[in-house]
Structures are given as C-alpha cells and as structure tokens.
Design a protein around this motif. Structure first.
Motif, PDB file in Angstrom:
ATOM      1  N   GLY A  54      21.881  -3.115   9.803  1.00  0.00           N
ATOM      2  CA  GLY A  54      22.520  -4.453   9.336  1.00  0.00           C
ATOM      3  C   GLY A  54      23.916  -4.885   9.807  1.00  0.00           C
ATOM      4  N   ARG A  55      24.261  -4.034  11.102  1.00  0.00           N
ATOM      5  CA  ARG A  55      25.504  -4.531  11.381  1.00  0.00           C
ATOM      6  C   ARG A  55      25.385  -5.682  12.318  1.00  0.00           C
ATOM      7  NH1 ARG A  55      26.279   1.191  11.583  1.00  0.00           N
ATOM      8  NH2 ARG A  55      24.985   1.266  13.345  1.00  0.00           N
ATOM      9  N   TYR A  56      24.170  -6.106  12.865  1.00  0.00           N
ATOM     10  CA  TYR A  56      23.772  -7.343  13.576  1.00  0.00           C
ATOM     11  C   TYR A  56      22.820  -8.172  12.477  1.00  0.00           C
ATOM     12  CZ  TYR A  56      25.545  -5.090  18.007  1.00  0.00           C
ATOM     13  OH  TYR A  56      25.975  -4.614  18.788  1.00  0.00           O
ATOM     14  N   ASP A  57      22.951  -9.458  12.601  1.00  0.00           N
ATOM     15  CA  ASP A  57      22.097 -10.367  11.967  1.00  0.00           C
ATOM     16  C   ASP A  57      20.766 -10.555  12.721  1.00  0.00           C
ATOM     17  OD1 ASP A  57      23.840 -10.790   9.644  1.00  0.00           O
ATOM     18  OD2 ASP A  57      25.003 -11.768  11.263  1.00  0.00           O
ATOM     19  N   ALA A  58      20.926 -10.582  14.018  1.00  0.00           N
ATOM     20  CA  ALA A  58      19.615 -10.847  14.854  1.00  0.00           C
ATOM     21  C   ALA A  58      20.027 -10.318  16.130  1.00  0.00           C
ATOM     22  CB  ALA A  58      19.529 -12.244  14.872  1.00  0.00           C
ATOM     23  N   ILE A  59      18.887  -9.929  17.048  1.00  0.00           N
ATOM     24  CA  ILE A  59      19.155  -9.549  18.478  1.00  0.00           C
ATOM     25  C   ILE A  59      18.296 -10.847  18.988  1.00  0.00           C
ATOM     26  CG2 ILE A  59      19.700  -7.433  18.045  1.00  0.00           C
ATOM     27  CD1 ILE A  59      16.920  -6.645  18.731  1.00  0.00           C
ATOM     28  N   SER A  85      25.962 -24.941  22.930  1.00  0.00           N
ATOM     29  CA  SER A  85      25.402 -26.316  22.497  1.00  0.00           C
ATOM     30  C   SER A  85      25.890 -26.354  20.767  1.00  0.00           C
ATOM     31  CB  SER A  85      23.999 -26.160  22.479  1.00  0.00           C
ATOM     32  OG  SER A  85      23.389 -25.214  21.366  1.00  0.00           O
ATOM     33  N   GLY A  86      26.708 -25.518  20.492  1.00  0.00           N
ATOM     34  CA  GLY A  86      27.169 -25.845  19.162  1.00  0.00           C
ATOM     35  C   GLY A  86      26.928 -24.830  18.008  1.00  0.00           C
ATOM     36  N   ILE A  87      26.130 -23.851  18.387  1.00  0.00           N
ATOM     37  CA  ILE A  87      25.825 -23.097  17.354  1.00  0.00           C
ATOM     38  C   ILE A  87      26.790 -21.843  17.137  1.00  0.00           C
ATOM     39  CG2 ILE A  87      23.784 -21.194  16.802  1.00  0.00           C
ATOM     40  CD1 ILE A  87      21.926 -23.141  17.906  1.00  0.00           C
ATOM     41  N   GLU A  88      27.433 -21.966  16.509  1.00  0.00           N
ATOM     42  CA  GLU A  88      28.550 -20.993  16.188  1.00  0.00           C
ATOM     43  C   GLU A  88      28.217 -19.528  15.806  1.00  0.00           C
ATOM     44  OE1 GLU A  88      32.287 -21.764  15.313  1.00  0.00           O
ATOM     45  OE2 GLU A  88      32.318 -23.700  16.172  1.00  0.00           O
ATOM     46  N   MET A  89      27.999 -18.602  16.813  1.00  0.00           N
ATOM     47  CA  MET A  89      27.818 -17.300  16.392  1.00  0.00           C
ATOM     48  C   MET A  89      28.446 -16.221  16.990  1.00  0.00           C
ATOM     49  SD  MET A  89      24.019 -17.065  18.537  1.00  0.00           S
ATOM     50  CE  MET A  89      23.674 -17.955  20.081  1.00  0.00           C
ATOM     51  N   GLU A  90      28.395 -15.059  16.764  1.00  0.00           N
ATOM     52  CA  GLU A  90      29.428 -14.117  17.512  1.00  0.00           C
ATOM     53  C   GLU A  90      28.436 -13.393  18.348  1.00  0.00           C
ATOM     54  OE1 GLU A  90      31.737 -10.152  16.382  1.00  0.00           O
ATOM     55  OE2 GLU A  90      31.384 -11.347  14.860  1.00  0.00           O
ATOM     56  N   ILE A  91      28.648 -13.387  19.610  1.00  0.00           N
ATOM     57  CA  ILE A  91      27.714 -12.732  20.207  1.00  0.00           C
ATOM     58  C   ILE A  91      28.301 -11.371  20.718  1.00  0.00           C
ATOM     59  CG2 ILE A  91      26.469 -12.732  22.772  1.00  0.00           C
ATOM     60  CD1 ILE A  91      26.838 -15.591  22.609  1.00  0.00           C
ATOM     61  N   ILE A  92      27.306 -10.298  20.511  1.00  0.00           N
ATOM     62  CA  ILE A  92      27.940  -8.841  20.979  1.00  0.00           C
ATOM     63  C   ILE A  92      26.904  -8.489  21.878  1.00  0.00           C
ATOM     64  CG2 ILE A  92      28.385  -6.543  20.076  1.00  0.00           C
ATOM     65  CD1 ILE A  92      28.243  -8.217  17.279  1.00  0.00           C
ATOM     66  N   THR A  93      27.614  -7.690  23.240  1.00  0.00           N
ATOM     67  CA  THR A  93      26.670  -7.268  24.075  1.00  0.00           C
ATOM     68  C   THR A  93      26.759  -5.664  24.107  1.00  0.00           C
ATOM     69  OG1 THR A  93      28.438  -7.320  25.692  1.00  0.00           O
ATOM     70  CG2 THR A  93      26.923  -9.074  25.750  1.00  0.00           C
ATOM     71  N   LEU A  94      25.479  -5.071  24.246  1.00  0.00           N
ATOM     72  CA  LEU A  94      25.254  -3.622  24.314  1.00  0.00           C
ATOM     73  C   LEU A  94      24.638  -3.451  25.617  1.00  0.00           C
ATOM     74  CD1 LEU A  94      24.452  -2.404  21.019  1.00  0.00           C
ATOM     75  CD2 LEU A  94      26.597  -2.290  21.872  1.00  0.00           C
ATOM     76  N   ASN A  95      24.559  -2.080  26.112  1.00  0.00           N
ATOM     77  CA  ASN A  95      23.899  -1.894  27.534  1.00  0.00           C
ATOM     78  C   ASN A  95      22.291  -1.458  27.130  1.00  0.00           C
ATOM     79  OD1 ASN A  95      25.394  -2.036  29.555  1.00  0.00           O
ATOM     80  ND2 ASN A  95      26.751  -0.384  28.919  1.00  0.00           N
ATOM     81  N   VAL A 106      14.873 -17.622  12.241  1.00  0.00           N
ATOM     82  CA  VAL A 106      13.579 -17.766  13.065  1.00  0.00           C
ATOM     83  C   VAL A 106      14.025 -19.117  13.866  1.00  0.00           C
ATOM     84  CG1 VAL A 106      11.564 -17.375  11.465  1.00  0.00           C
ATOM     85  CG2 VAL A 106      12.669 -19.647  11.124  1.00  0.00           C
ATOM     86  N   LYS A 107      14.912 -19.907  13.536  1.00  0.00           N
ATOM     87  CA  LYS A 107      15.245 -21.194  14.681  1.00  0.00           C
ATOM     88  C   LYS A 107      16.677 -20.796  15.230  1.00  0.00           C
ATOM     89  CE  LYS A 107      15.389 -24.135  11.332  1.00  0.00           C
ATOM     90  NZ  LYS A 107      15.259 -23.654  10.010  1.00  0.00           N
ATOM     91  N   PRO A 108      17.129 -21.499  16.339  1.00  0.00           N
ATOM     92  CA  PRO A 108      18.403 -21.296  16.745  1.00  0.00           C
ATOM     93  C   PRO A 108      19.386 -21.498  15.807  1.00  0.00           C
ATOM     94  CG  PRO A 108      16.946 -22.334  18.323  1.00  0.00           C
ATOM     95  CD  PRO A 108      15.986 -22.107  17.079  1.00  0.00           C
ATOM     96  N   GLU A 109      19.007 -22.435  15.074  1.00  0.00           N
ATOM     97  CA  GLU A 109      20.100 -23.027  14.029  1.00  0.00           C
ATOM     98  C   GLU A 109      20.539 -21.887  12.991  1.00  0.00           C
ATOM     99  OE1 GLU A 109      16.936 -25.304  14.164  1.00  0.00           O
ATOM    100  OE2 GLU A 109      17.963 -25.426  16.137  1.00  0.00           O
ATOM    101  N   ASP A 110      19.517 -21.198  12.761  1.00  0.00           N
ATOM    102  CA  ASP A 110      19.685 -20.132  11.743  1.00  0.00           C
ATOM    103  C   ASP A 110      21.054 -19.029  12.243  1.00  0.00           C
ATOM    104  OD1 ASP A 110      17.560 -21.327  10.506  1.00  0.00           O
ATOM    105  OD2 ASP A 110      16.067 -19.727  10.995  1.00  0.00           O
ATOM    106  N   LEU A 111      21.025 -19.014  13.548  1.00  0.00           N
ATOM    107  CA  LEU A 111      22.034 -18.155  14.216  1.00  0.00           C
ATOM    108  C   LEU A 111      23.537 -18.569  13.768  1.00  0.00           C
ATOM    109  CD1 LEU A 111      20.242 -17.236  17.578  1.00  0.00           C
ATOM    110  CD2 LEU A 111      20.144 -15.984  15.488  1.00  0.00           C
ATOM    111  N   ASP A 112      23.585 -19.818  13.421  1.00  0.00           N
ATOM    112  CA  ASP A 112      24.853 -20.229  12.954  1.00  0.00           C
ATOM    113  C   ASP A 112      25.611 -19.420  12.068  1.00  0.00           C
ATOM    114  OD1 ASP A 112      26.268 -23.135  13.995  1.00  0.00           O
ATOM    115  OD2 ASP A 112      27.061 -22.241  12.190  1.00  0.00           O
ATOM    116  N   GLY A 113      26.767 -18.932  12.433  1.00  0.00           N
ATOM    117  CA  GLY A 113      27.578 -17.848  11.519  1.00  0.00           C
ATOM    118  C   GLY A 113      27.110 -16.516  11.730  1.00  0.00           C
ATOM    119  N   ALA A 114      26.106 -16.142  12.577  1.00  0.00           N
ATOM    120  CA  ALA A 114      25.293 -14.914  12.569  1.00  0.00           C
ATOM    121  C   ALA A 114      26.003 -13.994  13.797  1.00  0.00           C
ATOM    122  CB  ALA A 114      24.054 -15.135  12.696  1.00  0.00           C
ATOM    123  N   LYS A 115      25.925 -12.719  13.573  1.00  0.00           N
ATOM    124  CA  LYS A 115      26.314 -11.640  14.530  1.00  0.00           C
ATOM    125  C   LYS A 115      24.975 -11.326  15.459  1.00  0.00           C
ATOM    126  CE  LYS A 115      29.944  -8.585  13.811  1.00  0.00           C
ATOM    127  NZ  LYS A 115      30.231  -7.130  12.919  1.00  0.00           N
TER     128      LYS A 115
END
Ligand code: ARG
Length: 265
Positions: free
Chosen positions: A189-194, A167-177, A139-148
């Motif tokens: 379940g391949r991504y944790d959030a979008i 800003s320091g939130i370590e996440m893996e960013i994946i882009t799709l069209n 729910v919060k930006p911090e929750d994205l830490d470590g997330a895909k």
C-alpha cells in the motif's frame, strides 16, 4: 578439532580442483586453437519473470525466456555464454564500456538507447500495464492523478510515466531498481500503482489475487531486442539466428514455454 582440520583440508582441495577447472577453461577460450569455443558475456537484470529471474524454489540459476534464447543463439554460433546480473539501469553502460558482449533483458530498442548501442531485430513484443490493488483499482491514465506510481529505474515505463505527467496527470513517480520491490511496495500500500510490461505483470497477477492490471491505451508496443556495443559484429550473427528461430518454430516454442501462448510479435 582434528575433524575440523580435515574438513578444511578437504575443502581446500575441492576449491583448488575447481580453480584448476576454471583456469583451464579460460586458457581454452583464450587460445585460438581451431575448436576452442569463445565465451560471450551476457548482461541482464534478473528481476524480470518470465524473461530472466531466479526461481529460488528451483535453485540459484538465472532462468527464463531470454536465457533460453541466448543459449540457443550461442549454441548455433559456437559460443559459450556467461551471465552477469546487474541493475537494469546499468546495462547500457556495461555495453558501451564493453564489460558485457551483449544484453538480453527484455530491452526495448528506443531511439535514445540507439545513440549508445546497437540492437538486433525485435524478438517479442509487449505493452505497458497499470497494475494496482483490487481495493483501489486504477485502470485509466487519468486514475493516476494524485497517485504514487512506481516504475523501474531506466525503463521505458519510467519514460512513459514522465510523459503522462507532462501531459497533465499529476502523479508522484517513484523509481526502484528491481521489479519484485515494486510489487512489494504496491502490495503493502505504499504505492497506489506501478507501470510495468503486461507480459511480466501477467505472472504477478496470477499469483496475487489482490492485484489487478489494465493495459495503457494508445501506446506504441514495447518490443524486446538484443543489445550490443556499437558496431559489434555479433548484431548480424544474432539476427540471422533470430530469423531462423522465427522460421523454424523455435521462437514459438520458447514463447509457449514461458508465456503460455504462441504468437510472435
Ligand atoms: N522493456 C522495458 C525497457 O526496455 C523494460 C525492461 C526491463 N527489463 C528487466 N530485465 N528488468 O525499458
């Protein structure tokens, strides 16, 4: 055998008939006769309900809020509209190379884009939303830490994700069209959030009980505007009709129709 030939011949005649219609229309639009309407080509990325999408249960046509707006404006100005569907990340180039006359794609007028294209006034606004699955809620930006985290390629949500990362939130960013692909990846379940727009997320949340969404706090609003090639004369013409639509209630009518609420901006 004979029957097959008949089908082929009838088919050929139908195609010829259609082609004849097509070319006579084109002739009409090229001819500068007084009442010949000009066709404007609209670029969009039809992966974005309720702005622009194909509802396969209803047919093959691209429908949505933006399509209604485009048709209304074109009608007021005496143009026909032809829609070209492409990936969102290709729309700015399509404008600057003048392959399309305008873009209506829920596109936000950012400073970076303004270096290459012009924008109309904003016709609708939205916010960023983190969408995740109910059994792994973020729910919060911090929750994205470590997330895909998935975002649409070339969108301001991609910029937003990069900003959060810087800003320091370590996440893996994946882009799709395409947005439906992002939803699929999240559901499987391949991504944790979008990160997508709340106005678009709403529809997906309604039809997917396993998903949940929360607005990103403290972010500037993401308004939508029509984009044009630099110095296009259409910008002014479109702005006049957009203003008229806000004044005469047409914009609210379309907002109510597609988003089920009636607040402008
Ligand atoms: N408003 C966001 C942007 O301008 C996303 C728009 C995506 N539109 C679409 N048709 N997929 O970057």
């Amino acid at each position: 055998m004979k029957k097959n030939w008949l089908i082929v011949i009838v088919g050929l005649f139908m195609v010829m008939g259609l082609a004849a219609c097509g070319s006579s229309n084109e002739d009409a639009s090229q001819d500068d006769g007084a009442n010949s309407e000009k066709t404007l080509v609209m670029g969009t990325s039809a992966d974005y309900p309720p702005f622009e999408y194909i509802d396969s249960a209803q047919g093959e046509e691209i429908i949505g809020f933006d399509v209604d707006i485009a048709n209304y404006i074109a009608d007021e100005l005496g143009y026909n509209v032809e829609i070209k569907d492409m990936d969102f990340s290709g729309l700015i180039t399509a404008l600057s190379s003048e392959r399309v006359d305008f873009v209506l794609a829920g596109m936000t007028p950012t400073e970076e884009r303004k270096e290459n294209v012009d924008f109309s006034d904003i016709y609708y606004s939205a916010n960023h939303m983190i969408v995740s699955s109910t059994d792994n809620e973020m729910v919060k930006p911090e929750d994205l830490d470590g997330a895909k985290v998935g975002v649409q390629l070339g969108s301001i949500q991609e910029d937003k994700a990069n900003e959060l990362k810087e800003s320091g939130i370590e996440m893996e960013i994946i882009t799709l069209n395409r947005i439906p692909e992002l939803i699929q990846e999240l559901k499987s379940g391949r991504y944790d959030a979008i990160i997508i727009e709340d106005t678009v997320a709403k529809g997906y949340l309604e039809s997917n009980d396993d998903l949940t969404g929360e607005n990103l706090p403290n972010t500037e609003e993401a308004g939508s505007a029509v984009a044009f090639p630099k110095d296009s004369e259409l910008t002014k013409e479109f702005n006049e009709v957009i203003k008229k639509m806000k004044d005469n209630g047409k914009m609210d009518e379309f907002i109510e129709k597609w988003f089920g609420q009636d607040t402008v901006e």
